[in-house]
Write a protein that holds these residues in place. Structure first.
Motif, PDB file in Angstrom:
ATOM      1  N   UNK A 155       0.773  -1.234   0.000  1.00  0.00           N
ATOM      2  CA  UNK A 155       0.000   0.000   0.000  1.00  0.00           C
ATOM      3  C   UNK A 155       0.803   1.281   0.000  1.00  0.00           C
ATOM      4  N   UNK A 156       2.135   1.205  -0.080  1.00  0.00           N
ATOM      5  CA  UNK A 156       2.951   2.407   0.073  1.00  0.00           C
ATOM      6  C   UNK A 156       2.799   3.395  -1.081  1.00  0.00           C
ATOM      7  N   UNK A 157       2.278   2.941  -2.220  1.00  0.00           N
ATOM      8  CA  UNK A 157       2.078   3.853  -3.360  1.00  0.00           C
ATOM      9  C   UNK A 157       1.047   4.929  -3.026  1.00  0.00           C
ATOM     10  N   UNK A 158       0.045   4.585  -2.234  1.00  0.00           N
ATOM     11  CA  UNK A 158      -1.061   5.505  -1.991  1.00  0.00           C
ATOM     12  C   UNK A 158      -1.240   5.891  -0.524  1.00  0.00           C
ATOM     13  N   UNK A 159      -0.625   5.187   0.408  1.00  0.00           N
ATOM     14  CA  UNK A 159      -0.873   5.465   1.827  1.00  0.00           C
ATOM     15  C   UNK A 159      -0.102   6.700   2.290  1.00  0.00           C
ATOM     16  N   UNK A 160      -0.824   7.767   2.574  1.00  0.00           N
ATOM     17  CA  UNK A 160      -0.247   9.030   3.060  1.00  0.00           C
ATOM     18  C   UNK A 160       0.972   9.432   2.233  1.00  0.00           C
ATOM     19  N   UNK A 161       0.804   9.366   0.920  1.00  0.00           N
ATOM     20  CA  UNK A 161       1.927   9.573   0.009  1.00  0.00           C
ATOM     21  C   UNK A 161       1.686  10.718  -0.962  1.00  0.00           C
ATOM     22  N   UNK A 162       0.693  11.563  -0.693  1.00  0.00           N
ATOM     23  CA  UNK A 162       0.354  12.649  -1.615  1.00  0.00           C
ATOM     24  C   UNK A 162       1.533  13.594  -1.856  1.00  0.00           C
ATOM     25  N   UNK A 163       2.374  13.781  -0.842  1.00  0.00           N
ATOM     26  CA  UNK A 163       3.495  14.720  -0.971  1.00  0.00           C
ATOM     27  C   UNK A 163       4.532  14.259  -1.989  1.00  0.00           C
ATOM     28  N   UNK A 164       4.485  12.984  -2.386  1.00  0.00           N
ATOM     29  CA  UNK A 164       5.444  12.463  -3.357  1.00  0.00           C
ATOM     30  C   UNK A 164       4.971  12.617  -4.801  1.00  0.00           C
TER      31      UNK A 164
END
Length: 330
Positions: A155-164
């Motif tokens: 899930x690391x693509x989308x989990x709390x990753x908006x800043x990337x």
């Protein structure tokens, strides 16, 4: 006593009216509208479903007497283990499994016990179409294989990753509305009805080799009254990319799996040199994920073992045990 109690009740109501007025919402909060109630109920049911479908690893075990599929010059010995038939210097067989549950997520790894006996053993991993997903040439020294996936982190693509993410005519934010995780991404076009794009990473230097990937998977929700057609692009650069389009259902989470072979090509992109991933939508959508790129989905997994020896008189290499492990639940 009744008169005294009633009098106190009336005085309390008068005091409340005087202090905060007669608006019930000011005392207890705003009343929920029907759509809010429905949304909350649906989200609660989703959370219950997630709890009920906790992740687990499932193991398929092929132990003696080993089941032989598509066997050529391979038989079972007196212990039920796989060996070359008498007089044969080369042969093969397959171990196969089709995960029965629709909660299947991804294949994790295969393990086996092999006995070399001065011969050779290799293992190849095939999908239902016979396409090779990977191979181990020294399957007597290395007796396991991990199936590839991206990203490695669940899930690391989308989990709390908006800043990337970078943006073009859109905004991207972390929202506590995910179907798999507490947080997912929300893409909101700057102008509703016009394409807005978000892309990962914002630096456009991913340098990702996807030549092994057969499937792309995302979980999507169209936050719009109607279904929304979106585009997904895998960029080598601005002029060379793979592109797929799909219709995202309105007001409901769905799992979407796209065959990499179905993607169209713009220019001459190289799948081993993907530098950024774009998602384009004319209306707001929510995006959740587990592993975005996979070698296989829920399909027949075939592990083909090839046994060799120099002479028919030499002892045969053996396969004594095979297991295939996958993950279920979300």
């Amino acid at each position: 006593y009744r008169l005294e109690f009633g009098g106190r009740k009336e005085l309390l109501e008068d005091w409340l009216d005087e202090k905060i007025g007669g608006d019930i919402a000011r005392r207890f909060g705003k009343a929920m509208t029907l759509p809010e109630q429905t949304s909350t109920l649906a989200y609660s049911l989703d959370k219950i479903a997630r709890i009920q479908a906790d992740q687990k690893h499932v193991i398929y075990v092929n132990k003696p007497p080993i089941n032989l599929y598509n066997a050529e010059n391979v038989i079972l010995d007196s212990n039920g283990e796989a060996e070359l038939a008498s007089g044969a210097t080369e042969g093969s067989f397959e171990a196969q499994v089709l995960p029965p549950s629709e909660l299947f997520m991804n294949f994790v790894k295969a393990e086996w016990i092999a006995e070399k006996n001065n011969g050779e053993i290799s293992a190849e991993f095939l999908n239902s179409d016979g396409e090779s997903l990977g191979q181990i040439y020294d399957a007597y020294d290395t007796q396991f294989y991990r199936f590839r996936k991206w990203p490695q982190g669940y899930g690391s693509f989308t989990y709390r990753n908006a800043s990337s993410f970078g943006m073009n005519g859109a905004s991207v934010s972390d929202k506590r509305m995910g179907i798999l995780h507490g947080y997912c991404l929300k893409l909101t076009p700057s102008t509703l009805g016009s394409d807005g794009e978000i892309y990962y990473p914002s630096t456009q230097d991913l340098n990702l080799d996807l030549s092994w990937a057969k499937w792309l998977r995302l979980y999507l929700y169209a936050d719009h009254e109607n279904d929304v057609t979106i585009k997904i692009r895998l960029h080598q650069d601005a002029s060379n990319y793979f592109e797929g389009s799909l219709v995202v259902k309105s007001k409901g989470w769905r799992k979407y799996e796209i065959s990499m072979d179905s993607l169209s090509q713009v220019g001459s992109p190289n799948p081993s040199q993907i530098n950024w991933i774009s998602i384009i939508s004319p209306y707001p959508i929510l995006i959740d994920s587990d592993h975005v790129f996979l070698p296989a989905v829920r399909e027949l997994m075939r592990v083909k073992f090839t046994l060799k020896r120099d002479s028919p008189d030499d002892p045969s290499p053996r396969i004594k045990f095979v297991k295939i492990i996958w993950r279920e639940g979300a």
